[in-house]
Design an enzyme around this catalytic site. Structure first.
Site, PDB file in Angstrom:
ATOM      1  N   ARG A  53       0.862  -1.177   0.000  1.00  0.00           N
ATOM      2  CA  ARG A  53       0.000   0.000   0.000  1.00  0.00           C
ATOM      3  C   ARG A  53       0.900   1.230   0.000  1.00  0.00           C
ATOM      4  O   ARG A  53       2.125   1.112   0.040  1.00  0.00           O
ATOM      5  CB  ARG A  53      -1.018   0.008   1.156  1.00  0.00           C
ATOM      6  N   GLN A 200      -1.993   2.580  10.188  1.00  0.00           N
ATOM      7  CA  GLN A 200      -0.697   2.548   9.473  1.00  0.00           C
ATOM      8  C   GLN A 200       0.392   3.303  10.247  1.00  0.00           C
ATOM      9  O   GLN A 200       1.569   2.992  10.119  1.00  0.00           O
ATOM     10  CB  GLN A 200      -0.834   3.172   8.075  1.00  0.00           C
ATOM     11  N   ASP A 241      -1.786  11.020  -1.745  1.00  0.00           N
ATOM     12  CA  ASP A 241      -2.215   9.995  -2.703  1.00  0.00           C
ATOM     13  C   ASP A 241      -2.557  10.607  -4.047  1.00  0.00           C
ATOM     14  O   ASP A 241      -2.508   9.945  -5.084  1.00  0.00           O
ATOM     15  CB  ASP A 241      -3.401   9.219  -2.144  1.00  0.00           C
TER      16      ASP A 241
HETATM   17  O1  MRU Z   1      -4.411   3.385   2.388  1.00  0.00           O
HETATM   18  P1  MRU Z   1      -2.923   3.532   2.259  1.00  0.00           P
HETATM   19  O2  MRU Z   1      -2.168   2.923   3.395  1.00  0.00           O
HETATM   20  O3  MRU Z   1      -2.424   3.082   0.912  1.00  0.00           O
HETATM   21  O4  MRU Z   1      -2.720   5.102   2.347  1.00  0.00           O
HETATM   22  C1  MRU Z   1      -1.425   5.637   2.332  1.00  0.00           C
HETATM   23  C2  MRU Z   1      -1.404   7.089   2.515  1.00  0.00           C
HETATM   24  O5  MRU Z   1      -2.403   7.749   2.652  1.00  0.00           O
HETATM   25  C3  MRU Z   1      -0.057   7.739   2.416  1.00  0.00           C
HETATM   26  O6  MRU Z   1       0.006   8.845   3.253  1.00  0.00           O
HETATM   27  C4  MRU Z   1       0.121   8.197   0.967  1.00  0.00           C
HETATM   28  O7  MRU Z   1      -0.022   7.105   0.093  1.00  0.00           O
HETATM   29  C5  MRU Z   1       1.418   8.809   0.750  1.00  0.00           C
HETATM   30  S1  MRU Z   1       2.618   7.546   0.508  1.00  0.00           S
HETATM   31  C6  MRU Z   1       4.135   8.053   0.268  1.00  0.00           C
END
Ligand code: MRU
Length: 361
Positions: A53, A200, A241
């Site tokens: 992810r 996370q 994202d």
């Molecule tokens: O749902 P996820 O764990 O994929 O979300 C990740 C995030 O929101 C991060 O902050 C984002 O991808 C930036 S990654 C360098």
């Protein structure tokens, strides 16, 4: 980055030269398991279920997933089918669309027999560029941290979710400046938002900062505003994202509230973003960025290590209570102090972004 002294990336080719190796991020921090992916379907499943992810890593994994698909069938129809399957796995991080579009542009006009080798070369280029871009973000971001350092006391940085090396191929985005500051001997301390519902921050950011020896404190998602009011946060750095042409930022749910608190308390709020996360096709993030809705069970249940050492998933709410789970939110550009990209820092605005990426005019 290093895990107990051994350098790792989040995705790499197996010794066989074609299958994929990934770190199963759903097992961290309780277990460190490396998985082997051999098919397109396994790769799509790994992205959908968040074994991997983080926006940049989703993009790189999808590129390699296409390679696995082409090993089985490199026809025009199979290529388009594979790209569509991967594109449907997660909607918000634009790196997925970006990586697949780049792969398709490289592969579509090639003869079928030339496609697999070309796909592996392009996926490797995407992965290597991600590492280089994040290292550059680190160099531009560390200047902000150095600027905030005074009187020998540690610079306190708050971050949300995981935008560290686990979210990318290596280095991370928001954490890259922090790692570089630490490595240069600048004292840093990170407040890590736990980042409900999937935690996370608690399970990934705290783990990777700890493995690299960076001082950090885990906080509940609701504590950040209070800490900012008390002057305990010098700087917020988060990842993204998807960033729109005018600088609106989609990131993990809860980012917007941190930006509001930062604005109210005059704490600089910076967003680290590689160009692969910029969506040049849209302006208004609030109305135009698709927000992933994930399973209600992520809100009603939590997983952790029980006192007897076993891994347990438990319900924390009444069985009858419905739950909603929007996974991302949008922070309007007006709340963002600036963007840290691989080409430098800029204002979160169309003018700021275009000054660094004039080819997008
Ligand atoms: O749902 P996820 O764990 O994929 O979300 C990740 C995030 O929101 C991060 O902050 C984002 O991808 C930036 S990654 C360098």
């Amino acid at each position: 980055m290093n895990i107990d002294g051994t350098p790792y990336r989040t995705i790499w080719l197996d010794d066989d030269g074609w299958s994929l190796r990934i770190i199963d991020q759903t097992k961290l921090p309780w277990g460190f398991e490396i998985l082997r992916l051999t098919t397109l379907d396994q790769t799509a499943h790994a992205i959908r279920t968040m074994l991997v992810r983080g926006a940049p890593l989703i993009g790189a994994t999808a590129a390699y997933g296409l390679c696995l698909g082409l090993r089985a069938d490199a026809s025009d129809a199979a290529l388009e089918r594979a790209a569509a399957l991967l594109l449907a796995t997660r909607p918000t991080a634009v790196n997925l669309r970006w990586a697949l579009a780049r792969m398709l542009a490289r592969l579509r006009d090639l003869p079928i027999r030339a496609r697999p080798a070309a796909a592996y070369a392009e996926a490797a280029a995407i992965a290597e560029e991600d590492v280089a871009q994040n290292a550059a973000i680190g160099r531009f971001g560390v200047e902000l941290i150095a600027h905030a350092a005074s009187g020998g006391r540690a610079v306190n940085i708050l971050t949300h979710c995981n935008a560290g090396w686990l979210a990318t191929v290596d280095w991370g985005t928001a954490l890259a400046p922090i790692y570089q500051a630490h490595d240069q001997g600048i004292a840093v301390h990170v407040f890590v938002d736990e980042t409900r519902p999937r935690n996370q921050g608690a399970s990934l950011t705290a783990w990777e900062l700890g493995k690299h020896g960076v001082a950090h404190t885990l906080i509940t998602d609701n504590a950040g505003g209070h800490l900012m009011q008390r002057g305990r946060v010098d700087l917020v750095i988060v990842g993204a994202d998807r960033v729109t042409r005018q600088g609106d930022v989609a990131n993990k749910i809860g980012t917007y509230l941190k930006a509001l608190a930062a604005r109210d308390t005059d704490v600089p709020f910076w967003v680290a973003v590689p160009s692969s996360s910029i969506d040049w096709t849209i302006d208004d993030g609030v109305s135009e960025i698709p927000i992933e809705e994930r399973a209600a069970s992520e809100v009603t249940m939590v997983t952790g290590r029980a006192l007897d050492g076993s891994i347990a998933t438990i319900r924390i709410s009444p069985k009858e209570s419905p739950a909603a789970n929007p996974a991302f939110d949008v922070t309007p550009a007006r709340l963002v102090s600036g963007l840290i990209t691989e080409r430098g820092r800029c204002a979160a605005s169309a003018g700021g972004l275009l000054s660094l990426f004039p080819e997008q005019r």
